[in-house]
Write a protein that holds these residues in place. Structure first.
Motif, PDB file in Angstrom:
ATOM      1  N   ARG A  78      13.250   6.061  -3.808  1.00  9.35           N
ATOM      2  CA  ARG A  78      13.072   4.627  -3.435  1.00  9.35           C
ATOM      3  C   ARG A  78      12.832   4.688  -1.377  1.00  9.35           C
ATOM      4  O   ARG A  78      11.889   2.907  -1.265  1.00  9.35           O
ATOM      5  CB  ARG A  78      14.952   4.831  -2.699  1.00  9.35           C
ATOM      6  CG  ARG A  78      15.124   3.128  -1.942  1.00  9.35           C
ATOM      7  CD  ARG A  78      16.635   3.797  -1.538  1.00  9.35           C
ATOM      8  NE  ARG A  78      17.164   5.257  -1.168  1.00  9.35           N
ATOM      9  CZ  ARG A  78      17.069   5.279   0.145  1.00  9.35           C
ATOM     10  NH1 ARG A  78      16.362   4.355   0.854  1.00  9.35           N
ATOM     11  NH2 ARG A  78      18.258   6.960   0.715  1.00  9.35           N
ATOM     12  N   LYS A  79      12.864   5.688  -1.028  1.00  9.24           N
ATOM     13  CA  LYS A  79      11.591   5.935   0.449  1.00  9.24           C
ATOM     14  C   LYS A  79      10.053   5.492  -0.088  1.00  9.24           C
ATOM     15  O   LYS A  79       9.341   4.728   1.108  1.00  9.24           O
ATOM     16  CB  LYS A  79      12.134   7.324   0.771  1.00  9.24           C
ATOM     17  CG  LYS A  79      13.029   7.741   1.485  1.00  9.24           C
ATOM     18  CD  LYS A  79      13.964   6.046   2.511  1.00  9.24           C
ATOM     19  CE  LYS A  79      13.209   6.372   3.999  1.00  9.24           C
ATOM     20  NZ  LYS A  79      14.362   5.562   4.639  1.00  9.24           N
ATOM     21  N   ARG A  80       9.835   6.112  -1.244  1.00  6.51           N
ATOM     22  CA  ARG A  80       7.547   5.700  -1.707  1.00  6.51           C
ATOM     23  C   ARG A  80       8.171   4.361  -2.342  1.00  6.51           C
ATOM     24  O   ARG A  80       6.937   4.122  -1.495  1.00  6.51           O
ATOM     25  CB  ARG A  80       8.095   6.452  -2.486  1.00  6.51           C
ATOM     26  CG  ARG A  80       7.746   8.017  -2.254  1.00  6.51           C
ATOM     27  CD  ARG A  80       7.586   9.126  -3.445  1.00  6.51           C
ATOM     28  NE  ARG A  80       7.627  10.596  -2.840  1.00  6.51           N
ATOM     29  CZ  ARG A  80       8.085  11.429  -3.229  1.00  6.51           C
ATOM     30  NH1 ARG A  80       7.803  11.635  -4.644  1.00  6.51           N
ATOM     31  NH2 ARG A  80       7.419  12.771  -2.537  1.00  6.51           N
ATOM     32  N   ASP A  92       5.981  -1.300  -0.521  1.00  2.00           N
ATOM     33  CA  ASP A  92       6.185  -2.999  -0.156  1.00  2.00           C
ATOM     34  C   ASP A  92       5.890  -3.046   1.086  1.00  2.00           C
ATOM     35  O   ASP A  92       4.953  -3.683   1.609  1.00  2.00           O
ATOM     36  CB  ASP A  92       8.087  -2.978  -0.033  1.00  2.00           C
ATOM     37  CG  ASP A  92       8.436  -3.243  -1.734  1.00  2.00           C
ATOM     38  OD1 ASP A  92       7.334  -2.700  -2.533  1.00  2.00           O
ATOM     39  OD2 ASP A  92       9.434  -2.446  -1.845  1.00  2.00           O
ATOM     40  N   ALA A  93       5.558  -1.817   2.061  1.00  2.21           N
ATOM     41  CA  ALA A  93       5.736  -1.911   3.950  1.00  2.21           C
ATOM     42  C   ALA A  93       3.449  -1.950   3.453  1.00  2.21           C
ATOM     43  O   ALA A  93       3.061  -2.616   3.955  1.00  2.21           O
ATOM     44  CB  ALA A  93       6.182  -0.390   4.748  1.00  2.21           C
ATOM     45  N   ARG A  94       3.062  -1.282   2.666  1.00  5.05           N
ATOM     46  CA  ARG A  94       1.759  -1.310   3.118  1.00  5.05           C
ATOM     47  C   ARG A  94       1.158  -3.266   2.463  1.00  5.05           C
ATOM     48  O   ARG A  94       0.393  -3.101   2.510  1.00  5.05           O
ATOM     49  CB  ARG A  94       1.279   0.069   1.171  1.00  5.05           C
ATOM     50  CG  ARG A  94       0.005   0.139   1.510  1.00  5.05           C
ATOM     51  CD  ARG A  94      -0.212   0.903   0.630  1.00  5.05           C
ATOM     52  NE  ARG A  94      -1.602   0.974   0.836  1.00  5.05           N
ATOM     53  CZ  ARG A  94      -2.376   1.848  -0.632  1.00  5.05           C
ATOM     54  NH1 ARG A  94      -1.607   2.996  -0.702  1.00  5.05           N
ATOM     55  NH2 ARG A  94      -3.836   2.316  -0.560  1.00  5.05           N
ATOM     56  N   ASP A 121      -2.098  -4.209   2.738  1.00  8.93           N
ATOM     57  CA  ASP A 121      -3.657  -4.911   1.380  1.00  8.93           C
ATOM     58  C   ASP A 121      -3.088  -6.448   1.599  1.00  8.93           C
ATOM     59  O   ASP A 121      -2.694  -7.281   0.709  1.00  8.93           O
ATOM     60  CB  ASP A 121      -2.735  -4.545   0.006  1.00  8.93           C
ATOM     61  CG  ASP A 121      -2.981  -2.559   0.178  1.00  8.93           C
ATOM     62  OD1 ASP A 121      -3.612  -2.254   0.851  1.00  8.93           O
ATOM     63  OD2 ASP A 121      -1.718  -2.594  -0.401  1.00  8.93           O
ATOM     64  N   ILE A 122      -3.518  -6.732   2.834  1.00  9.67           N
ATOM     65  CA  ILE A 122      -4.125  -8.568   3.378  1.00  9.67           C
ATOM     66  C   ILE A 122      -5.246  -9.010   4.014  1.00  9.67           C
ATOM     67  O   ILE A 122      -6.087  -8.181   3.802  1.00  9.67           O
ATOM     68  CB  ILE A 122      -2.883  -9.154   4.315  1.00  9.67           C
ATOM     69  CG1 ILE A 122      -3.244  -8.399   5.623  1.00  9.67           C
ATOM     70  CG2 ILE A 122      -1.173  -8.221   3.498  1.00  9.67           C
ATOM     71  CD1 ILE A 122      -2.005  -8.529   6.409  1.00  9.67           C
ATOM     72  N   PRO A 123      -5.314  -9.726   3.687  1.00  6.89           N
ATOM     73  CA  PRO A 123      -7.266 -10.558   3.877  1.00  6.89           C
ATOM     74  C   PRO A 123      -7.161  -9.658   5.645  1.00  6.89           C
ATOM     75  O   PRO A 123      -6.042 -10.360   6.141  1.00  6.89           O
ATOM     76  CB  PRO A 123      -6.781 -11.668   3.493  1.00  6.89           C
ATOM     77  CG  PRO A 123      -5.962 -12.030   2.606  1.00  6.89           C
ATOM     78  CD  PRO A 123      -4.775 -11.081   2.483  1.00  6.89           C
ATOM     79  N   LEU A 178      -1.056   4.430   7.608  1.00  2.45           N
ATOM     80  CA  LEU A 178       0.280   4.462   7.735  1.00  2.45           C
ATOM     81  C   LEU A 178       0.067   4.349   9.222  1.00  2.45           C
ATOM     82  O   LEU A 178       1.368   4.466   9.519  1.00  2.45           O
ATOM     83  CB  LEU A 178       0.993   6.671   7.673  1.00  2.45           C
ATOM     84  CG  LEU A 178      -0.280   7.532   7.902  1.00  2.45           C
ATOM     85  CD1 LEU A 178       1.117   8.293   9.050  1.00  2.45           C
ATOM     86  CD2 LEU A 178       0.154   8.628   7.254  1.00  2.45           C
ATOM     87  N   LEU A 179      -0.997   5.346   9.954  1.00  5.02           N
ATOM     88  CA  LEU A 179      -0.492   4.554  11.562  1.00  5.02           C
ATOM     89  C   LEU A 179      -0.304   3.324  11.782  1.00  5.02           C
ATOM     90  O   LEU A 179       0.012   2.554  12.702  1.00  5.02           O
ATOM     91  CB  LEU A 179      -1.724   4.894  12.380  1.00  5.02           C
ATOM     92  CG  LEU A 179      -1.919   6.893  12.201  1.00  5.02           C
ATOM     93  CD1 LEU A 179      -3.054   7.411  12.826  1.00  5.02           C
ATOM     94  CD2 LEU A 179      -0.721   7.680  12.801  1.00  5.02           C
TER      95      LEU A 179
END
Length: 490
Positions: free
Chosen positions: A217-219, A224-226, A231-233, A274-275
């Motif tokens: 679940r946490k991964r 989703d947060a990534r 991962d956006i323009p 992650l930072l």
């Protein structure tokens, strides 16, 4: 007059010299189970005894027939022959070295160190490259690899009592956090460190049956947060977000420059993501220099967890690390870093009040336990904020090697609720007064240069454990009491 040994904290030497220690005993460490590991392998005389060093006032250092529940104790004892006072850290002696017979020469050959070195080399050679299409979770993958490697270790080297206790605790259906903290205070075996850190940080629950589902679940939440933040323009980011990303990209190549593992491009990309994601999800503090250093022990420990705890700091194992493993390490590091920073959040908010509070406490504590050093620093114009701020901001990661910091964090995580703030202040105080004699002979320029480059390059677990013992003495004497801040001034 017997000469005090060089290198001991000044406050301990003056305390005994002035005969102000009149209590029969002072606890040095919390009750823990240790035998043949960590500080239990050394017996340290904290204060020099008189000429009759054979009289230990009844201290029995022989291994008991049944394991004790306490690693070691420190107390003041009166010598029956000389009346001198002794402050000793007494621990169980190391396990007896195993010996074998060389078939060719019939000579006895000591094999404990060779076995240990051979196991580490054999573990590295046996690193199997996991399939990229594998869908197993970290828990199952790590368990299989550890079982395979542990079977080889058991054939050549018996388990210590401490390892047996660790396995008993973490294999329980409901893990006792109290017992886990107690036994972890004196150091965690490398092959148990990854799992133990996750439990002590609250990332994994005490109920072992929920570990796999919690990791899954946490991964998934981190993925989703990534997608949402990273991962956006680039043109979809605000100016503030672009500035944060730029600062992270500048700091990541500077992170742990002396550790080859963090020269790897995959590790740097993992650390960058992650930072940045942490900064986006914590706008109150956002990214602050120093947070990048706090992530390095997690990456090193969690990556080593896939290989039975074999050190990966040389970076050689990266050739066998799959993308799936890197994604799991990245997610686990993010959540554990988040839980760690949650307890010291005000260290990185505006004006950093938590840092200032810790530096003030350190200054007052040193003034109490080593007034001569405190006065010398003031006379030469050295302010505590000039050197101690970095100690608080980076948690001594830039003063010690990463392997020493990992050992230090074993104890910090075992201190319930305040290891990275309260106990860290006592560690810094012990660290400073350790060099008291040298510091009091230095001028301003020499002091400033010394503080920026502390001579700890050759320190190992033994020095760290002695430092932790000294810090525990301070926490026992002054912890929970505000009276030590009320220093009587002339």
């Amino acid at each position: 007059m017997s000469q005090q040994p060089r290198g001991l904290p000044g406050f301990l030497r003056r305390t005994l010299r002035n005969d102000i220690l009149d209590t029969p005993s002072v606890a040095v460490e919390p009750d823990s189970v240790d035998n043949g590991a960590g500080i239990g392998d050394v017996t340290t005389s904290v204060v020099a005894s008189s000429s009759d060093t054979s009289d230990t006032a009844g201290i029995n250092t022989r291994r008991p027939e049944t394991p004790n529940t306490s690693l070691g104790e420190s107390w003041i004892s009166e010598s029956s022959s000389s009346g001198s006072k002794h402050l000793r850290t007494v621990a169980f002696p190391p396990l007896p070295r195993e010996r074998c017979v060389d078939e060719n020469s019939n000579d006895f050959v000591a094999t404990s160190e060779n076995d240990e070195r051979g196991v580490a080399q054999e573990n590295k050679k046996s690193l199997a490259t996991p399939s990229k299409n594998s869908t197993q979770s970290l828990a199952s993958t790590t368990t299989q690899q550890q079982t395979k490697n542990n079977s080889k270790s058991q054939q050549s080297q018996p388990k210590s009592y401490k390892e047996t206790q660790f396995e008993t605790i973490i294999s329980s259906s409901i893990i006792s956090l109290r017992d886990l903290r107690k036994i972890s205070w004196n150091g965690i075996p490398p092959h148990h460190r990854s799992l133990t850190w996750k439990i002590l940080l609250g990332y994994l629950p005490a109920n072992t049956s929920r570990h796999v589902s919690t990791l899954h679940r946490k991964r998934a939440e981190y993925k989703d947060a990534r997608k949402q933040h990273y991962d956006i323009p680039d043109d979809s980011r605000t100016n503030s977000e672009q500035e944060t990303l730029r600062q992270v990209l500048v700091d990541v190549p500077r992170t742990a420059p002396e550790v080859p593992l963090f020269h790897n491009d995959r590790i740097r990309r993992c650390l960058t993501r992650l930072l940045y994601i942490w900064a986006m999800r914590h706008p109150a503090s956002s990214y602050v220099q120093g947070i990048n250093d706090l992530a390095t022990p997690f990456i090193a420990v969690f990556l080593a967890g896939y290989y039975n705890g074999v050190s990966c700091l040389d970076g050689e194992i990266m050739a066998s690390v799959t993308d799936e493993m890197m994604e799991e390490v990245e997610a686990d590091t993010y959540w554990c870093l988040t839980n760690l920073l949650a307890g010291i959040q005000d260290h990185y908010t505006s004006d950093q009040p938590g840092m200032q509070r810790m530096v003030m406490r350190l200054e007052e504590l040193v003034n109490r336990i080593d007034a001569d050093l405190s006065c010398h620093l003031k006379e030469t114009g050295i302010e505590f904020m000039q050197f101690a701020f970095k100690w608080m901001n980076c948690l001594l990661l830039r003063e010690f090697t990463l392997s020493c910091v990992i050992r230090l964090w074993d104890t910090y995580l075992s201190e319930e609720g305040g290891g990275f703030e309260d106990f860290h202040v006592y560690v810094c105080a012990s660290f400073l007064v350790h060099f008291s004699n040298d510091l009091q002979q230095m001028s301003f320029d020499e002091l400033f240069q010394f503080m920026q480059n502390m001579p700890t390059q050759n320190w190992g677990d033994r020095e760290i454990e002695i430092l932790l013992s000294s810090a525990f003495v301070l926490s026992t004497l002054f912890g929970g009491s505000e009276a030590h801040l009320n220093v009587v001034r002339a």
